[in-house]
Design an enzyme around this catalytic site. Structure first.
Site, PDB file in Angstrom:
ATOM      1  N   TYR A 110      79.242 -17.294  -8.196  1.00 30.57           N
ATOM      2  CA  TYR A 110      79.329 -16.550  -9.450  1.00 30.57           C
ATOM      3  C   TYR A 110      80.644 -16.833 -10.180  1.00 30.57           C
ATOM      4  O   TYR A 110      81.697 -16.921  -9.538  1.00 30.57           O
ATOM      5  CB  TYR A 110      79.224 -15.042  -9.197  1.00 30.57           C
ATOM      6  CG  TYR A 110      79.282 -14.262 -10.483  1.00 30.57           C
ATOM      7  CD1 TYR A 110      78.149 -14.124 -11.263  1.00 30.57           C
ATOM      8  CD2 TYR A 110      80.475 -13.723 -10.946  1.00 30.57           C
ATOM      9  CE1 TYR A 110      78.186 -13.456 -12.475  1.00 30.57           C
ATOM     10  CE2 TYR A 110      80.520 -13.048 -12.161  1.00 30.57           C
ATOM     11  CZ  TYR A 110      79.380 -12.918 -12.914  1.00 30.57           C
ATOM     12  OH  TYR A 110      79.432 -12.260 -14.114  1.00 30.57           O
ATOM     13  N   TRP A 112      82.448 -17.377 -14.519  1.00 30.44           N
ATOM     14  CA  TRP A 112      82.289 -17.818 -15.904  1.00 30.44           C
ATOM     15  C   TRP A 112      82.691 -19.267 -16.113  1.00 30.44           C
ATOM     16  O   TRP A 112      82.378 -19.850 -17.131  1.00 30.44           O
ATOM     17  CB  TRP A 112      83.147 -16.931 -16.802  1.00 30.44           C
ATOM     18  CG  TRP A 112      82.413 -15.758 -17.340  1.00 30.44           C
ATOM     19  CD1 TRP A 112      81.677 -14.847 -16.639  1.00 30.44           C
ATOM     20  CD2 TRP A 112      82.328 -15.376 -18.722  1.00 30.44           C
ATOM     21  NE1 TRP A 112      81.158 -13.905 -17.494  1.00 30.44           N
ATOM     22  CE2 TRP A 112      81.549 -14.203 -18.779  1.00 30.44           C
ATOM     23  CE3 TRP A 112      82.854 -15.885 -19.899  1.00 30.44           C
ATOM     24  CZ2 TRP A 112      81.275 -13.550 -19.979  1.00 30.44           C
ATOM     25  CZ3 TRP A 112      82.582 -15.226 -21.092  1.00 30.44           C
ATOM     26  CH2 TRP A 112      81.788 -14.071 -21.119  1.00 30.44           C
TER      27      TRP A 112
HETATM   28  P1  PGD Z   1      87.053 -15.838 -14.048  1.00 32.94           P
HETATM   29  O1  PGD Z   1      88.491 -15.473 -14.065  1.00 32.94           O
HETATM   30  O2  PGD Z   1      86.414 -16.126 -15.364  1.00 32.94           O
HETATM   31  O3  PGD Z   1      86.335 -14.612 -13.362  1.00 32.94           O
HETATM   32  O4  PGD Z   1      84.670 -12.946 -12.716  1.00 32.94           O
HETATM   33  P2  PGD Z   1      84.851 -14.528 -12.770  1.00 32.94           P
HETATM   34  O5  PGD Z   1      84.856 -15.034 -11.369  1.00 32.94           O
HETATM   35  O6  PGD Z   1      83.892 -15.132 -13.725  1.00 32.94           O
HETATM   36  O7  PGD Z   1      86.815 -17.015 -13.024  1.00 32.94           O
HETATM   37  C1  PGD Z   1      86.445 -18.279 -13.401  1.00 32.94           C
HETATM   38  C2  PGD Z   1      87.209 -19.271 -12.558  1.00 32.94           C
HETATM   39  O8  PGD Z   1      86.708 -20.566 -12.850  1.00 32.94           O
HETATM   40  C3  PGD Z   1      88.694 -19.301 -12.854  1.00 32.94           C
HETATM   41  O9  PGD Z   1      89.425 -19.158 -11.654  1.00 32.94           O
HETATM   42  C4  PGD Z   1      88.923 -20.682 -13.490  1.00 32.94           C
HETATM   43  O10 PGD Z   1      90.161 -21.256 -13.176  1.00 32.94           O
HETATM   44  C5  PGD Z   1      87.803 -21.480 -12.895  1.00 32.94           C
HETATM   45  N1  PGD Z   1      87.362 -22.605 -13.749  1.00 32.94           N
HETATM   46  C6  PGD Z   1      87.418 -22.702 -15.090  1.00 32.94           C
HETATM   47  N2  PGD Z   1      86.862 -23.857 -15.496  1.00 32.94           N
HETATM   48  C7  PGD Z   1      86.457 -24.505 -14.396  1.00 32.94           C
HETATM   49  C8  PGD Z   1      85.793 -25.748 -14.187  1.00 32.94           C
HETATM   50  O11 PGD Z   1      85.460 -26.476 -15.090  1.00 32.94           O
HETATM   51  N3  PGD Z   1      85.507 -26.092 -12.888  1.00 32.94           N
HETATM   52  C9  PGD Z   1      85.848 -25.293 -11.856  1.00 32.94           C
HETATM   53  N4  PGD Z   1      85.530 -25.715 -10.637  1.00 32.94           N
HETATM   54  N5  PGD Z   1      86.493 -24.117 -12.028  1.00 32.94           N
HETATM   55  C10 PGD Z   1      86.767 -23.720 -13.283  1.00 32.94           C
HETATM   56  C11 PGD Z   1      84.466 -12.212 -13.874  1.00 32.94           C
HETATM   57  C12 PGD Z   1      83.768 -10.903 -13.496  1.00 32.94           C
HETATM   58  O12 PGD Z   1      84.717  -9.961 -12.986  1.00 32.94           O
HETATM   59  C13 PGD Z   1      83.044 -10.308 -14.613  1.00 32.94           C
HETATM   60  S1  PGD Z   1      82.072 -11.350 -15.587  1.00 32.94           S
HETATM   61  C14 PGD Z   1      83.028  -8.985 -14.843  1.00 32.94           C
HETATM   62  S2  PGD Z   1      82.274  -8.348 -16.237  1.00 32.94           S
HETATM   63  C15 PGD Z   1      83.604  -8.019 -13.913  1.00 32.94           C
HETATM   64  N6  PGD Z   1      84.513  -7.148 -14.547  1.00 32.94           N
HETATM   65  C16 PGD Z   1      85.234  -6.313 -13.773  1.00 32.94           C
HETATM   66  C17 PGD Z   1      85.746  -5.036 -14.239  1.00 32.94           C
HETATM   67  O13 PGD Z   1      85.554  -4.643 -15.393  1.00 32.94           O
HETATM   68  N7  PGD Z   1      86.439  -4.293 -13.369  1.00 32.94           N
HETATM   69  C18 PGD Z   1      86.646  -4.656 -12.096  1.00 32.94           C
HETATM   70  N8  PGD Z   1      87.351  -3.860 -11.293  1.00 32.94           N
HETATM   71  N9  PGD Z   1      86.200  -5.844 -11.649  1.00 32.94           N
HETATM   72  C19 PGD Z   1      85.491  -6.660 -12.428  1.00 32.94           C
HETATM   73  N10 PGD Z   1      85.041  -7.868 -11.918  1.00 32.94           N
HETATM   74  C20 PGD Z   1      84.116  -8.704 -12.657  1.00 32.94           C
END
Ligand code: PGD
Length: 766
Positions: A110, A112
């Site tokens: 999972y 983004w």
């Molecule tokens: P990101 O920080 O977007 O968080 O959780 P998610 O895991 O999606 O992580 C994406 C990762 O992908 C980053 O570490 C980035 O460096 C890496 N990345 C970016 N581009 C690339 C690429 O091209 N290749 C590779 N291999 N890696 C890449 C988000 C999630 O957190 C979401 S969507 C929600 S809505 C939730 N929100 C909450 C909240 O409101 N409150 C709490 N307590 N916890 C939450 N967690 C959830």
């Protein structure tokens, strides 16, 4: 690379970029009326030392072989060559698949990741596992909307139809008299849309509506959830109690004969059952304003006045994602719809239910006539799944059963997890428990652009390129500009694209053609573009060929203005356009949900007290919401994100009265704790937070002083150390990380220095 300005895109905005003499200049897309400050996070990202420059292997894994271990998160790393990394990962996948089949591999992955339709990391993982070992255990739903995406189809229709093709901002600006928003419409949330966003239009529409006289009312513990442009009213509510407030509103509307009984009879089922509950016919408890006032800390007279404000007006009810990211998160989603129905509003211009309006930049927009296709993921040969937020439960309780949406499922026995494009040590709850869960694996393989906490728990780490270092096509189905994401810079160190990494692994597994279909990344992008072009052509729309699109950098796509169509068509002719629910109507009572027999999600919406309630030991509610200075945890080391921290720590807001009681002053380092751990943050005193509430956004990279501690101390301010890891209910099992209860005090002594952006120990370069 030549120094020319090129187009590119991100989840937080399209832009052009010029790289010259190691400096990166970014200019927002010229058509964007309100660009996001998050673009500044790119400024120092390309060559930041926390980037991963070469493949890494965890020392304990290399020396002792795969297997459960407590060392994940605390071990040293060895830098290895690409060919060694490929050999190790391919052999390990082969071993696990031979022993346990795809059922032993978790490919939910999972996250983004980055904008770009082709390099979407999660799709790449899925395609790789499907084409090489025949499948994987998958995850369903999202952390964003786990509860809503499961309950909405039972009661009204598919979530994407409701949210992405809901009533548009344009319509709201023109027609709505009252926008009653539960959880607000914070622009920090709508500045982001997965896939890409070229025009930030929310602020403008809110301004237009307010100027015309629309009354905005935001029900939230945080005043900042409503933009100033709305010139609205803030109704401060105790966190997690919106369901009680809405039940009382319904009770008042019914009692004063303001409920639209004609609408309810024609378009809904089950109102009688809910009325019996409101009147306490079975248990003697009347859910009136006085009852709700005790629960949600809004005076009874104000609740009654609110019902009056809604009566007889063109009202749109919006319900933020965040409300359902909490215990019993299904209930406010359901009740928001019921409130709109009781007011007789669904299907009217600018009226009804706008689930998740303002929660992301996708919502309230229009849809492209034809969407850019996703990378095909191949066929998953096995049907094993978990709701996405049950990852720790799965790893800690293999073989145990659990409820999910009317089914009883069993947690699989996972040996290997493969993660690309996500950061579970950002997104999951109770991080100490997550660490224990990951310690059960034989192997964790992670692709990352930088040393996130997830990368620091991996056995093999593949360094991935940042989007700026590769080519892709950016766009979302709700964004009318397709962007050629042209390469801005060469990869950092030896980083490679996820596609290149998987292609080579597939080759070593004898499945290269199955994975690549003989196409390079550019050929895939052209191939997907061609599919879109053909579909547009069938609709009589001509667009340039891929090469011309690529040269121009931007393509304007035709859209359809069909926002709100499901409920509008249903209202116009319910016989001809029934809803896709069992009754064909809005389900105020759902016989299907009722038949599941879940005490934590019965057949009609109810108030269910959460297990996490403030008490003497934990007197504060902590709101762990989305950050304003970055997307989730992405580029937390970026200029803008870092500029919003204090002393390198995340900022926690507290009401000045609470701060005074606790002897906390502006800028003090505070210790926020509960039974799961402790987090340090910098205190900011703010009257925008209601008394009894603390707000600490998510996104600060997890930085434990002792990674192996049962109750870790995070120096940096990651609130998921504190959040409870339970599903929203047996129905959806969604993430409930938004709210928890905590204690706070001033930190005495010299606080430990933040080390989140320092490299882990790398013992030798072989
Ligand atoms: P990101 O920080 O977007 O968080 O959780 P998610 O895991 O999606 O992580 C994406 C990762 O992908 C980053 O570490 C980035 O460096 C890496 N990345 C970016 N581009 C690339 C690429 O091209 N290749 C590779 N291999 N890696 C890449 C988000 C999630 O957190 C979401 S969507 C929600 S809505 C939730 N929100 C909450 C909240 O409101 N409150 C709490 N307590 N916890 C939450 N967690 C959830």
């Amino acid at each position: 690379m030549t120094a020319t300005r090129v187009m590119h895109s991100s989840h937080w905005g399209a832009f052009s970029a010029l790289r010259q003499d190691d400096r990166l200049e970014i200019a927002p897309f010229s058509g964007d009326p309100d660009p996001s400050p998050l673009l500044k996070n790119f400024d120092n990202a390309l060559r930041h030392p926390i980037r991963l420059s070469t493949p890494m292997v965890r020392r304990g894994w290399l020396e002792n072989g795969p297997g459960p271990t407590d060392r994940r998160g605390a071990d040293e790393y060895l830098a290895i060559s690409w060919s060694e990394a490929y050999a190790l990962a391919a052999a390990e996948l082969q071993r696990v698949a031979a022993d346990g089949g795809p059922e032993a591999v978790f490919g939910g992955s999972y996250g983004w990741s980055s904008a770009g339709r082709f390099h979407h990391a999660q799709s790449q993982v899925h395609r790789f596992l499907n084409t090489t070992i025949g499948g994987y255990v998958r995850s369903v739903n999202s952390y964003s909307s786990g509860a809503a995406s499961v309950i909405l189809p039972h009661i009204v229709g598919d979530m994407n139809e409701i949210a992405r093709r809901g009533v548009s901002w344009k319509e709201i600006a023109r027609y709505s008299e009252v926008v009653l928003s539960f959880g607000g419409l914070a622009l920090k949330n709508s500045q982001v849309a997965s896939g890409g966003l070229s025009e930030h239009t929310e602020r403008g529409f809110i301004q237009q509506a307010a100027q015309r006289g629309t009354q905005f009312i935001s029900v939230s513990p945080l005043q900042s959830d409503l933009p100033e442009e709305a010139r609205g009213e803030w109704l401060a509510i105790r966190p997690g109690t919106d369901a009680a407030l809405i039940l009382a509103l319904l009770q008042v509307l019914k009692q004063r004969q303001w409920s639209d009984e004609d609408f309810l009879a024609r378009y809904c089922v089950g109102w009688d059952k809910l009325v019996a509950y409101l009147n306490g016919e079975e248990d003697g408890l009347v859910r009136d304003a006085a009852w709700a006032a005790e629960i949600c800390a809004i005076p009874a007279a104000r609740i009654e006045a609110l019902a009056e404000q809604l009566h007889g007006r063109r009202v749109i009810i919006s319900m933020a994602h965040s409300l359902q990211r909490a215990e019993h998160g299904e209930q406010p989603v359901w009740l928001g719809l019921v409130l709109a129905a009781v007011l007789g509003q669904p299907g009217l211009p600018g009226g009804g239910y706008a689930y998740a309006l303002g929660a992301l930049g996708h919502y309230g927009k229009h849809h492209n006539l034809v969407s850019f296709p996703a990378l095909p993921q191949g066929t998953n040969g096995i049907d094993r799944l978990i709701p996405v937020a049950r990852i720790s439960d799965m790893l800690l309780h293999p073989g145990e059963t659990f409820n999910y949406n009317g089914r009883q499922l069993t947690y699989p026995r996972i040996k290997l997890a493969w993660w690309a494009g996500g950061n579970p040590f950002h997104h999951h709850q109770d991080l100490a428990r997550l660490r224990r869960a990951f310690s059960r694996l034989d192997t964790l393989i992670v692709h990352e652009i930088a040393w996130t906490a997830t990368a620091r728990h991996a056995d093999i780490v593949f360094p991935a390129t940042l989007t700026l270092e590769r080519e892709d096509v950016g766009g979302a189905p709700t964004d009318r500009h397709l962007i050629a994401m042209q390469r801005v810079a060469l990869p950092y160190g030896a980083a490679q694209d996820d596609y290149t990494i998987f292609s080579e692994l597939a080759r070593r597994l004898g499945k290269e053609t199955a994975f690549t279909e003989g196409r390079s990344a550019r050929e895939w992008q052209a191939h997907l573009y061609q599919q879109m072009q053909d579909k547009l052509q069938q609709q009589g729309v001509r667009v340039p060929d891929f090469e011309l699109f690529w040269q121009r950098g931007v393509l304007a796509l035709p859209q359809v203005e069909d926002g709100g169509r499901l409920l509008r068509n249903f209202r116009a002719d319910p016989g001809q356009h029934p809803l896709p629910t069992p009754s064909g109507k809005i389900e105020i009572f759902s016989a299907t949900i009722d038949s599941f027999g879940y005490a934590d999600c019965p057949g009609h919406p109810v108030w269910l007290a959460p297990q996490q309630q403030a008490d003497d030991r934990h007197p504060f509610y902590l709101i762990a919401n989305q950050p304003a200075s970055k997307l989730h945890s992405q580029l937390d080391f970026g200029c803008y994100s870092v500029s919003q921290k204090r002393d390198g720590r995340e900022v926690c807001r507290i009401h000045p009265d609470d701060a005074r009681d606790k002897g906390i002053e502006e800028g003090d380092i505070v210790e926020i704790s509960n039974q799961r751990g402790t987090v340090l943050a910098s205190a900011a005193l703010s009257r925008q937070v209601m008394p009894g509430v603390l707000q600490l956004p998510t996104g600060a990279w997890y930085d434990p002083v002792d990674p192996l501690a049962e109750r870790p101390l995070c120096r940096h301010g990651n609130p998921n150390v504190l959040t409870l890891d339970i599903g929203t209910s047996s129905l959806s099992q969604g993430c409930s990380g938004q709210i928890t209860v905590v204690q706070i005090r001033r930190y005495e002594g010299k606080a430990p220095q933040v080390r989140a952006f320092e490299l882990p120990r790398i013992v030798a370069v072989r």
